[in-house]
Design a protein around this motif. Sequence first.
Motif, short mmCIF file in Angstrom:
data_model
loop_
_atom_site.label_atom_id
_atom_site.label_comp_id
_atom_site.label_asym_id
_atom_site.label_seq_id
_atom_site.Cartn_x
_atom_site.Cartn_y
_atom_site.Cartn_z
N ALA A 68 44.35 30.05 44.38
CA ALA A 68 44.95 28.78 43.95
C ALA A 68 44.15 28.18 42.80
CB ALA A 68 44.99 27.81 45.13
N LEU A 69 42.81 28.23 42.90
CA LEU A 69 41.96 27.67 41.85
C LEU A 69 42.10 28.47 40.56
CD1 LEU A 69 38.74 26.89 43.93
CD2 LEU A 69 40.44 25.26 43.09
N THR A 70 42.16 29.80 40.71
CA THR A 70 42.27 30.68 39.54
C THR A 70 43.60 30.47 38.80
OG1 THR A 70 40.90 32.36 40.61
CG2 THR A 70 42.26 33.08 38.75
N VAL A 71 44.69 30.44 39.58
CA VAL A 71 46.02 30.26 38.99
C VAL A 71 46.11 28.93 38.26
CG1 VAL A 71 48.45 29.85 39.55
CG2 VAL A 71 47.24 31.75 40.61
N THR A 72 45.60 27.86 38.91
CA THR A 72 45.68 26.53 38.31
C THR A 72 44.85 26.44 37.04
OG1 THR A 72 45.97 25.56 40.52
CG2 THR A 72 45.36 24.06 38.74
N SER A 73 43.62 26.99 37.07
CA SER A 73 42.75 26.91 35.89
C SER A 73 43.30 27.73 34.72
CB SER A 73 41.33 27.40 36.25
OG SER A 73 41.36 28.75 36.66
N HIS A 74 43.91 28.88 35.02
CA HIS A 74 44.46 29.73 33.95
C HIS A 74 45.73 29.14 33.35
CE1 HIS A 74 42.28 33.68 35.30
NE2 HIS A 74 41.46 32.76 34.82
#
Length: 307
Positions: A68-74
């Motif tokens: 979730a954090l990776t998708v949001t940051s990217h």
Amino acid sequence: MKLKHLLFWLGLLLSLTPIITSPTALVLGFFISSLGLIPDNLALTKLTKKLLSYSIIGLGFGIPLQQALTVTSHGIGLVMCTILGTLVIGALVARIMGLNSKTGHLIASGTAICGGSAIAAVAPAIEADDNQIGLALGTVFVLNSVALFLFPMIGHLLHLNQATFGTWAAIAIHDTSSVVGAASAYGTEALKTATTLKLARALWIIPVAFLSAFAFRSESRKITIPYFILFYCIAIGIADLLPAGQVIYHGIFAIAKQALVVCLYLIGCGISVERLKQSGPKPFVFGVLLWITISCSSLGWLLTHPV
């Protein structure tokens, strides 16, 4: 139960099984609605809204926190650019076409953020009337229905990977229900990516509604806050902090995915020929132009910068 409503309940039961996919559920619902077989005392809009909220919260239990954090940051940079770009282009095109500014802004807000939810939140902030809201919702409903079928086809044609398709769906499809429906048809990883990024996008409802109120000099500051996004984040956190319950979480995630099919069925039941006619040519053309712009520009970016 009236005999003429039997087909509606049979369709609902079928939507609870793996036999019916998301696009099929939408078409089935529209077919039953066109035949006038929907129970009169059924509050479809309220029921669909609640079920969709609960379903999305349930999906949170199946999404790893790190993902979730990776998708949001990217994806956050692309999200911000497309939201701002859609609203600015929408205002300019609406003026050029001679479209009512409030109707144009509602359609642009729905295209930029999350379809009907954004329209429902922005409408009271700019004091839009029922006709303007109806035209915007009608336009978005039609385009959502098309996207549900069209996007997976394009994704497979271009051989988009799961993450790239999920990102594109979250950015270019209006309503959350159609985003998760299209992504679900494409694959589980696409669904996780699309849901996470779409809900991050939906958070922009609040600042856009506030800015809209000031832009249209509205006395009203009434804004609908999508609290289910908070509970979705809490569900992700619970699944990460308490890994011992993975079997339960997987069960909730599976139920939530099937509930989304039911949501699409109910949305189809709420679409009538009259509502489609209400959209009229000018708002619909405006909505299509905006949709093509955001779809093609975001897809072009993702093809050159794959996720």
